[in-house]
Motif scaffolding. Sequence first.
Motif, short mmCIF file in Angstrom:
data_model
loop_
_atom_site.label_atom_id
_atom_site.label_comp_id
_atom_site.label_asym_id
_atom_site.label_seq_id
_atom_site.Cartn_x
_atom_site.Cartn_y
_atom_site.Cartn_z
N PRO A 128 -2.83 -10.30 57.26
CA PRO A 128 -3.35 -11.13 56.08
C PRO A 128 -3.91 -10.51 55.05
CG PRO A 128 -3.82 -12.13 58.27
CD PRO A 128 -3.23 -10.59 58.49
N ASN A 129 -3.55 -11.19 53.81
CA ASN A 129 -4.22 -10.55 52.53
C ASN A 129 -3.90 -9.18 52.12
OD1 ASN A 129 -5.62 -13.08 52.20
ND2 ASN A 129 -7.52 -12.12 53.51
N TRP A 130 -3.09 -8.56 52.98
CA TRP A 130 -2.50 -7.25 52.68
C TRP A 130 -2.10 -7.13 51.31
CZ3 TRP A 130 -3.86 -3.09 55.70
CH2 TRP A 130 -3.47 -1.85 55.15
N SER A 131 -0.95 -8.13 50.87
CA SER A 131 -0.33 -8.04 49.71
C SER A 131 -1.22 -8.56 48.38
CB SER A 131 1.17 -8.54 49.63
OG SER A 131 1.44 -8.47 50.83
N LEU A 162 -17.03 -6.29 41.88
CA LEU A 162 -17.14 -4.77 42.63
C LEU A 162 -16.89 -5.25 44.05
CD1 LEU A 162 -19.66 -2.53 41.48
CD2 LEU A 162 -17.20 -2.40 40.74
N THR A 163 -17.37 -6.11 44.68
CA THR A 163 -17.00 -6.45 46.39
C THR A 163 -16.03 -7.36 46.50
OG1 THR A 163 -19.11 -8.08 46.16
CG2 THR A 163 -19.53 -5.96 46.69
N ASN A 164 -15.31 -7.94 45.52
CA ASN A 164 -14.24 -8.68 45.64
C ASN A 164 -12.94 -7.79 46.05
OD1 ASN A 164 -12.08 -10.39 45.39
ND2 ASN A 164 -12.56 -11.21 43.53
N ALA A 165 -12.33 -7.81 46.97
CA ALA A 165 -11.18 -7.21 47.57
C ALA A 165 -9.97 -7.52 46.64
CB ALA A 165 -10.80 -7.30 49.10
N GLU A 166 -10.01 -8.53 46.04
CA GLU A 166 -8.73 -8.82 45.01
C GLU A 166 -8.69 -7.87 44.06
OE1 GLU A 166 -8.14 -13.06 44.17
OE2 GLU A 166 -8.39 -13.57 46.40
N PHE A 167 -9.87 -7.51 43.49
CA PHE A 167 -9.96 -6.61 42.46
C PHE A 167 -10.05 -5.29 42.96
CE2 PHE A 167 -13.05 -3.69 40.16
CZ PHE A 167 -12.21 -3.56 38.95
N VAL A 168 -10.74 -4.48 44.00
CA VAL A 168 -10.70 -3.29 44.28
C VAL A 168 -11.20 -3.45 45.96
CG1 VAL A 168 -13.01 -2.46 43.59
CG2 VAL A 168 -11.22 -1.01 43.94
#
Length: 273
Positions: A128-131, A162-168
């Motif tokens: 999940p969320n990998w892509s 910075l802590t948002n995995a969708e950004f990085v």
Amino acid sequence: MPEIPELEAIRAFLNAHIVGRQIESAETRIPPVFRTPAKELRETLPGDTFGTVLRHGKFLLFGLASERVLAINPMLTGRFQYLEPKTKLHAKTCLVIAIEGGMHLRYVDERLMGKVYLVPLRNLAMIPNWSTNGPDLLDPALTEDAWLAALKRYRGQIKSILTNAEFVQGIGNAYSDEILWEAQINPYTSRPKLTEEEQRTLYQAAHRVMEWATPLVAGAMVKGDTLDYEERRDFMRVHRLGGKPCPRCGATITEITANQRITSFCRTCQPEK
Ligand SMILES: [Zn+2]
């Protein structure tokens, strides 16, 4: 919570110790962490052989000769151990892999929030969320210009970005504070208020902080040929050091808790904009 420095230190250790070694047995002890049926792990891991260990964001990826990947995201409290089998088992040990040569690789998770998957290498996107997640901070494709372009899509507070995995991927609460302190940027600044120069500085600071922290955390975990994850954060310069002097300017570090997250920063070095 393990972030890039901890996971990189574990990865480097395991690459020196398990690559090319066969799995003798896999014991699945506490079920909630297994996102692939535990039975599949128990029955199909034995006989397989470890390849290179990679990291993607907060996942450790254990390559296997069968072209599958054992992917583990330790979330808040997961930790990895590489120990002699006689070492006392931690009560929250979820997975014990006995490796040819007589050592145990163990995954322990106090709050059982981690996620363990066993997937074919070409199907990592099943996770999940990998892509939908953004690149890993240390992905060579994430150049300074790519970072700038990606940041443009976000308008919130810079620490949240910075802590948002969708950004990085790979940056959590602790190291985001360290990166912002290094870059001398206030964590509550909204992204559009940052100049291009500051956004470039942030990219460089993020890389400097990871390079600086990784060998320091490795020292706390590796003892000879064994590894026991121990969270070492005593070298931090600002995170959770509220009330102490800022190591750069001497002013008192501010600490704010909101939504169960601690943010520490120096009001002098990281002024509001
Ligand atoms: Zn300061």
